[in-house]
Scaffold this active site. Sequence first.
Site, PDB file in Angstrom:
ATOM      1  N   ASP A 202     -11.764   6.740  -2.299  1.00  0.00           N
ATOM      2  CA  ASP A 202     -12.486   5.570  -2.813  1.00  0.00           C
ATOM      3  C   ASP A 202     -13.291   5.908  -4.071  1.00  0.00           C
ATOM      4  O   ASP A 202     -13.595   5.014  -4.861  1.00  0.00           O
ATOM      5  CB  ASP A 202     -13.502   5.049  -1.775  1.00  0.00           C
ATOM      6  CG  ASP A 202     -12.840   4.384  -0.581  1.00  0.00           C
ATOM      7  OD1 ASP A 202     -11.856   3.659  -0.782  1.00  0.00           O
ATOM      8  OD2 ASP A 202     -13.331   4.588   0.553  1.00  0.00           O
TER       9      ASP A 202
ATOM     10  N   ILE B  38      -4.240   0.675  -2.736  1.00  0.00           N
ATOM     11  CA  ILE B  38      -4.857  -0.658  -2.854  1.00  0.00           C
ATOM     12  C   ILE B  38      -6.240  -0.568  -2.216  1.00  0.00           C
ATOM     13  O   ILE B  38      -6.338  -0.481  -0.994  1.00  0.00           O
ATOM     14  CB  ILE B  38      -4.069  -1.759  -2.100  1.00  0.00           C
ATOM     15  CG1 ILE B  38      -2.589  -1.786  -2.479  1.00  0.00           C
ATOM     16  CG2 ILE B  38      -4.758  -3.121  -2.261  1.00  0.00           C
ATOM     17  CD1 ILE B  38      -2.175  -2.819  -3.483  1.00  0.00           C
ATOM     18  N   ASP B  39      -7.278  -0.557  -3.022  1.00  0.00           N
ATOM     19  CA  ASP B  39      -8.614  -0.583  -2.446  1.00  0.00           C
ATOM     20  C   ASP B  39      -9.040  -2.048  -2.328  1.00  0.00           C
ATOM     21  O   ASP B  39      -8.693  -2.871  -3.175  1.00  0.00           O
ATOM     22  CB  ASP B  39      -9.610   0.172  -3.344  1.00  0.00           C
ATOM     23  CG  ASP B  39     -11.000   0.189  -2.720  1.00  0.00           C
ATOM     24  OD1 ASP B  39     -11.120   0.624  -1.564  1.00  0.00           O
ATOM     25  OD2 ASP B  39     -11.947  -0.278  -3.368  1.00  0.00           O
TER      26      ASP B  39
ATOM     27  N   THR C 128      -8.296  -3.811   0.558  1.00  0.00           N
ATOM     28  CA  THR C 128      -7.100  -4.391   1.193  1.00  0.00           C
ATOM     29  C   THR C 128      -7.396  -5.772   1.757  1.00  0.00           C
ATOM     30  O   THR C 128      -6.552  -6.667   1.697  1.00  0.00           O
ATOM     31  CB  THR C 128      -6.636  -3.485   2.363  1.00  0.00           C
ATOM     32  OG1 THR C 128      -6.948  -2.142   2.054  1.00  0.00           O
ATOM     33  CG2 THR C 128      -5.159  -3.624   2.616  1.00  0.00           C
TER      34      THR C 128
ATOM     35  N   GLU D 122      -4.925   7.882   1.775  1.00  0.00           N
ATOM     36  CA  GLU D 122      -5.251   7.342   3.085  1.00  0.00           C
ATOM     37  C   GLU D 122      -3.989   6.994   3.879  1.00  0.00           C
ATOM     38  O   GLU D 122      -3.968   7.048   5.096  1.00  0.00           O
ATOM     39  CB  GLU D 122      -6.086   6.076   2.865  1.00  0.00           C
ATOM     40  CG  GLU D 122      -6.615   5.452   4.113  1.00  0.00           C
ATOM     41  CD  GLU D 122      -7.439   4.193   3.791  1.00  0.00           C
ATOM     42  OE1 GLU D 122      -7.350   3.675   2.675  1.00  0.00           O
ATOM     43  OE2 GLU D 122      -8.149   3.747   4.699  1.00  0.00           O
TER      44      GLU D 122
ATOM     45  N   ASP E  43       0.832  -1.202   0.000  1.00  0.00           N
ATOM     46  CA  ASP E  43       0.000   0.000   0.000  1.00  0.00           C
ATOM     47  C   ASP E  43       0.868   1.255   0.000  1.00  0.00           C
ATOM     48  O   ASP E  43       0.717   2.150  -0.824  1.00  0.00           O
ATOM     49  CB  ASP E  43      -0.807   0.000   1.313  1.00  0.00           C
ATOM     50  CG  ASP E  43      -2.301  -0.063   1.079  1.00  0.00           C
ATOM     51  OD1 ASP E  43      -2.718   0.012  -0.069  1.00  0.00           O
ATOM     52  OD2 ASP E  43      -3.030  -0.197   2.073  1.00  0.00           O
TER      53      ASP E  43
ATOM     54  N   ASP F 169      -5.912   5.959  -3.857  1.00  0.00           N
ATOM     55  CA  ASP F 169      -6.080   4.796  -2.987  1.00  0.00           C
ATOM     56  C   ASP F 169      -5.177   3.708  -3.566  1.00  0.00           C
ATOM     57  O   ASP F 169      -5.498   3.101  -4.582  1.00  0.00           O
ATOM     58  CB  ASP F 169      -7.537   4.325  -2.949  1.00  0.00           C
ATOM     59  CG  ASP F 169      -7.754   3.294  -1.842  1.00  0.00           C
ATOM     60  OD1 ASP F 169      -6.741   2.717  -1.372  1.00  0.00           O
ATOM     61  OD2 ASP F 169      -8.901   3.056  -1.449  1.00  0.00           O
TER      62      ASP F 169
HETATM   63  C1  2IP Z   1     -12.437  -0.009   1.760  1.00  0.00           C
HETATM   64  C2  2IP Z   1     -12.781  -1.192   0.893  1.00  0.00           C
HETATM   65  C3  2IP Z   1     -13.970  -1.875   1.470  1.00  0.00           C
HETATM   66  C4  2IP Z   1     -15.180  -0.984   1.395  1.00  0.00           C
HETATM   67  C5  2IP Z   1     -14.858   0.328   2.103  1.00  0.00           C
HETATM   68  C6  2IP Z   1     -13.575   0.984   1.604  1.00  0.00           C
HETATM   69  O1  2IP Z   1     -11.216   0.538   1.361  1.00  0.00           O
HETATM   70  O2  2IP Z   1     -13.052  -0.812  -0.416  1.00  0.00           O
HETATM   71  O3  2IP Z   1     -14.168  -3.058   0.768  1.00  0.00           O
HETATM   72  O4  2IP Z   1     -16.260  -1.630   1.998  1.00  0.00           O
HETATM   73  O5  2IP Z   1     -15.909   1.210   1.883  1.00  0.00           O
HETATM   74  O6  2IP Z   1     -13.311   2.136   2.315  1.00  0.00           O
HETATM   75  P1  2IP Z   1     -17.292  -2.545   1.172  1.00  0.00           P
HETATM   76  O7  2IP Z   1     -16.528  -3.641   0.530  1.00  0.00           O
HETATM   77  O8  2IP Z   1     -18.273  -3.029   2.203  1.00  0.00           O
HETATM   78  O9  2IP Z   1     -17.891  -1.621   0.177  1.00  0.00           O
HETATM   79  P2  2IP Z   1      -9.748  -0.087   1.847  1.00  0.00           P
HETATM   80  O10 2IP Z   1      -9.707  -1.527   1.486  1.00  0.00           O
HETATM   81  O11 2IP Z   1      -8.794   0.744   1.022  1.00  0.00           O
HETATM   82  O12 2IP Z   1      -9.656   0.179   3.318  1.00  0.00           O
HETATM   83 CA    CA Z   2     -10.266   2.235  -0.098  1.00  0.00          CA
END
Ligand code: 2IP
Ligand code: CA
Length: 396
Positions: free
Chosen positions: A311, A155-156, A158, A79, A54, A153
């Site tokens: 995000d 790595i979204d 994670t 982030e 990340d 972001d």
């Molecule tokens: C997170 C990730 C989660 C998501 C959340 C994001 O970002 O994308 O999967 O929740 O909203 O902030 P959900 O999957 O329930 O939509 P990160 O992985 O970068 O913390």
């Molecule tokens: Ca994210």
Amino acid sequence: MSEILRELVRVSENAANIARACRQEEALFQLLIEEKKDGEKNQKFAVDFKTLADVLVQEVIKQTMGNKFPGLENKIFGEESNEFTNNLGEKVTIKVCATEEETAELLSKVLSGNKSASEALAKVVHQDAAFKDPALDSVDISISQEDLGIWVDPIDSTYQYIRGATDVKAKEGIFPCGLQCVTILIGVFDLQSGLPVMGVINQPFVSQDQNTLRWKGECYWGLSYMGINIHSLQLDISESSRIEKDSVAGCPHPASAVISTSEKETVKAALSQVCGGKVFWAAGAGYKSLCVVQGLVDIYMFSEDTTFKWDTCAAHAILRAMGGGILDMKGCLEDSAGQWRSLPDMPELLYNVENKGATGVDCWANKGGLIAYRSCERLATFLKRFVYFASVESHT
Ligand code: 2IP
Ligand code: CA
């Protein structure tokens, strides 16, 4: 500006290479995981993880952009903080050094002196990604760098990245979880208006070669500025809109949606009234918006406040380039009680203002939830029905 977009696409490819490389070696991967510190914690998970990948990805993006466009690195927000604590409790500030050897040396401090792992990582960090997209070469627009800010972001999703499931089956093209839900998100916004201007979504894990076990990815981009709209799916779109039109006619549930597993029951109930069986769930805010970009669903809706500017900014720019956008859900529903407003007045998410009175990451939360859409017409039809069923649900 097209120069900036081209460079962002290239650096996202670089970032995807790092993400892929970090997953190849399980032993290395275990070393990379670190629990997030309190102030930086996304409140959704009891245990959230920050990975070296990340931080590295974010630094590569920042430094590459800063080298090409001096000053821009100071306007890249995200982030992650680049401070890492190693097993010995030492604080190490992660950055890309002038040479591969120096970067390897620095990385070995967070990898307990693991020389081969540090060298492998430094190598991929310093590798220039080869990326060609002729459509991107035809973009020629100029905008002052001074006016731009960037949300990253690295790595979204994670959690999916760490879990690393490779055998999840897609439902109507949508992966509920697994490595396919991991994305790298880079969104550029106008510092004055707060509106998104350019976006890149890189999906590092799309398909895996069964012999070599190597992953291939995909990269999506879009630009929407002063009436110019261009995006990487341009060629596919006429075909998909024809299919969309055909499928709407006479359909009792003329909309489909993707949602988070943590969505409220009342919202889920109203959605299944509107969409019938066409409500899918998937991990990752970036991935869910990508499903809208790809035309796999009409709507990504989320009523909670746990997504952040990093995000949504990238997908928002691409969706704008396609004639859609991302709206503040609360503002949108309040408004829809009356007659539906025209697009310029709709409550779009903005990227330049902090939430008043909030602290830590919450300053940049999408407080009122969100609705991502690709077509205004479909959105209007969807909202009329959703508002009706949501009010019925709230009275039962
Ligand atoms: C997170 C990730 C989660 C998501 C959340 C994001 O970002 O994308 O999967 O929740 O909203 O902030 P959900 O999957 O329930 O939509 P990160 O992985 O970068 O913390
Ligand atoms: Ca994210």
